[in-house]
Design a protein around this motif. Structure first.
Motif, short mmCIF file in Angstrom:
data_model
loop_
_atom_site.label_atom_id
_atom_site.label_comp_id
_atom_site.label_asym_id
_atom_site.label_seq_id
_atom_site.Cartn_x
_atom_site.Cartn_y
_atom_site.Cartn_z
N ASN A 133 1.34 -1.10 0.07
CA ASN A 133 0.27 -0.40 -0.35
C ASN A 133 1.03 1.21 -0.12
N TYR A 134 2.19 1.31 0.81
CA TYR A 134 2.55 2.40 0.88
C TYR A 134 3.46 2.46 -0.72
N VAL A 135 4.14 1.73 -1.23
CA VAL A 135 4.40 1.61 -3.36
C VAL A 135 2.86 1.94 -3.64
N VAL A 136 1.95 1.44 -3.65
CA VAL A 136 1.22 1.37 -4.71
C VAL A 136 0.50 3.17 -3.96
N THR A 137 0.64 4.34 -2.94
CA THR A 137 0.86 5.08 -2.90
C THR A 137 1.44 6.60 -3.07
N ALA A 138 2.89 5.72 -3.35
CA ALA A 138 3.85 6.40 -3.76
C ALA A 138 4.02 6.63 -5.33
N ILE A 139 3.51 4.96 -5.24
CA ILE A 139 3.07 5.53 -7.43
C ILE A 139 2.12 6.26 -7.84
N GLU A 140 1.10 6.06 -6.63
CA GLU A 140 -0.15 7.17 -7.55
C GLU A 140 0.18 8.79 -7.22
N ASP A 141 0.93 8.93 -6.34
CA ASP A 141 1.82 10.40 -6.60
C ASP A 141 2.48 10.40 -7.48
N TYR A 142 3.29 9.21 -7.68
CA TYR A 142 4.15 9.90 -9.03
C TYR A 142 3.67 10.24 -10.16
N LYS A 143 2.89 9.55 -10.98
CA LYS A 143 1.17 9.57 -11.85
C LYS A 143 0.67 11.23 -11.43
N THR A 144 0.72 11.89 -10.31
CA THR A 144 -0.24 13.08 -10.39
C THR A 144 1.55 14.29 -10.91
N GLY A 145 2.09 13.13 -10.23
CA GLY A 145 2.99 14.50 -10.55
C GLY A 145 4.24 15.00 -9.43
N VAL A 146 3.68 14.32 -8.03
CA VAL A 146 3.71 15.57 -6.95
C VAL A 146 4.69 14.39 -5.99
N ALA A 147 5.31 13.20 -6.92
CA ALA A 147 6.05 11.96 -6.09
C ALA A 147 7.32 11.68 -7.43
N LEU A 148 8.26 11.57 -6.99
CA LEU A 148 9.32 10.42 -8.07
C LEU A 148 9.99 9.78 -7.17
N PRO A 149 9.68 8.08 -6.43
CA PRO A 149 10.26 7.37 -5.69
C PRO A 149 11.37 6.33 -6.17
N PHE A 150 11.68 6.28 -5.14
CA PHE A 150 13.08 5.02 -5.13
C PHE A 150 13.24 3.84 -4.68
N ILE A 151 13.61 3.25 -4.81
CA ILE A 151 14.31 2.18 -4.22
C ILE A 151 15.81 2.15 -4.05
N ILE A 152 16.51 1.55 -2.85
CA ILE A 152 17.85 1.72 -2.95
C ILE A 152 18.96 1.16 -3.17
N TYR A 153 19.62 1.35 -3.51
CA TYR A 153 20.29 -0.62 -3.59
C TYR A 153 22.10 0.24 -3.70
N ASP A 154 22.86 -0.36 -2.51
CA ASP A 154 24.13 0.01 -1.52
C ASP A 154 24.94 -1.10 -2.36
N LYS A 155 25.89 -0.32 -2.94
CA LYS A 155 26.48 -1.23 -4.27
C LYS A 155 27.58 -1.73 -3.26
N GLN A 156 27.87 -0.91 -1.92
CA GLN A 156 28.83 -1.54 -1.47
C GLN A 156 28.97 -3.03 -0.99
#
Length: 190
Positions: free
Chosen positions: A49-72
């Motif tokens: 649900n947290y991710v769905v909300t982030a995606i909905e916010d992206y679709k309305t132009g108010v968010a850009l959500p990221f997943i973080i990958y630590d290369k080290q």
């Protein structure tokens, strides 16, 4: 606005979506990971649900959500996003950030914030980046102060937490004209 992939030698920020969010399950359910957040990611359904909300916010132009990958550490470590994007006034927030306990204090967050600030100021050409943090979250407050953010004020009892507590929120900011100095001093080794 397309969600970019931002990366350097230490970290890679990729678009967070319904295809990759499950990679965060080992981290998301850590005890007290987002204790100071009004969000809930404590179960697989809450995380989705947290991710769905982030995606909905992206679709309305108010968010850009990221997943973080630590290369080290070669591991997915958490999530962050640009949010409350105000294109007219050229102001956005960096927040909704959570990183697994074992990755905190390793320099990962500083590398991440550098990439995000650089993108906000140099690519998007925004005028201001804001951070909003629970007044009680001293660790996060010190982290944004270490990257040059200025405390601008405190919103009293403005957020309702999961347990019914009303938190005070500290508002921090970095201005576009402050960025060159911050980049050359605080982030000079990145």
């Amino acid at each position: 606005m397309v969600i970019p992939t931002l990366e350097n030698d230490r970290v890679k920020l990729c678009p967070l979506d319904l295809d990759n969010y499950r990679l965060l399950e080992p981290i998301a359910f850590e005890k007290d990971l987002i204790y100071y957040s009004p969000s809930n990611i404590s179960t697989p359904n809450h995380l989705k649900n947290y991710v769905v909300t982030a995606i909905e916010d992206y679709k309305t132009g108010v968010a850009l959500p990221f997943i973080i990958y630590d290369k080290q550490h070669e591991a997915y470590t958490g999530s962050t996003r640009f949010g409350l994007i105000d294109k007219k006034n050229k102001v956005l927030h960096i927040g909704w950030t959570w990183i697994g306990h074992k990755f905190q204090g390793t320099g990962l967050n500083k590398n991440m914030k550098f990439l995000m600030l650089q993108y906000a100021f140099e690519t998007l050409e925004f005028e201001k980046v804001e951070f909003r943090i629970d007044e009680r979250n001293i660790k996060s407050r010190k982290a944004v102060e270490k990257i040059g953010a200025t405390l601008e004020g405190i919103l009293r009892k403005d957020k309702l937490m999961q347990n019914g507590y009303r938190r005070n929120t500290c508002c921090y900011g970095i201005l576009k004209e402050e960025w060159p100095h911050i980049k050359e001093t605080i982030f000079k080794f990145i």
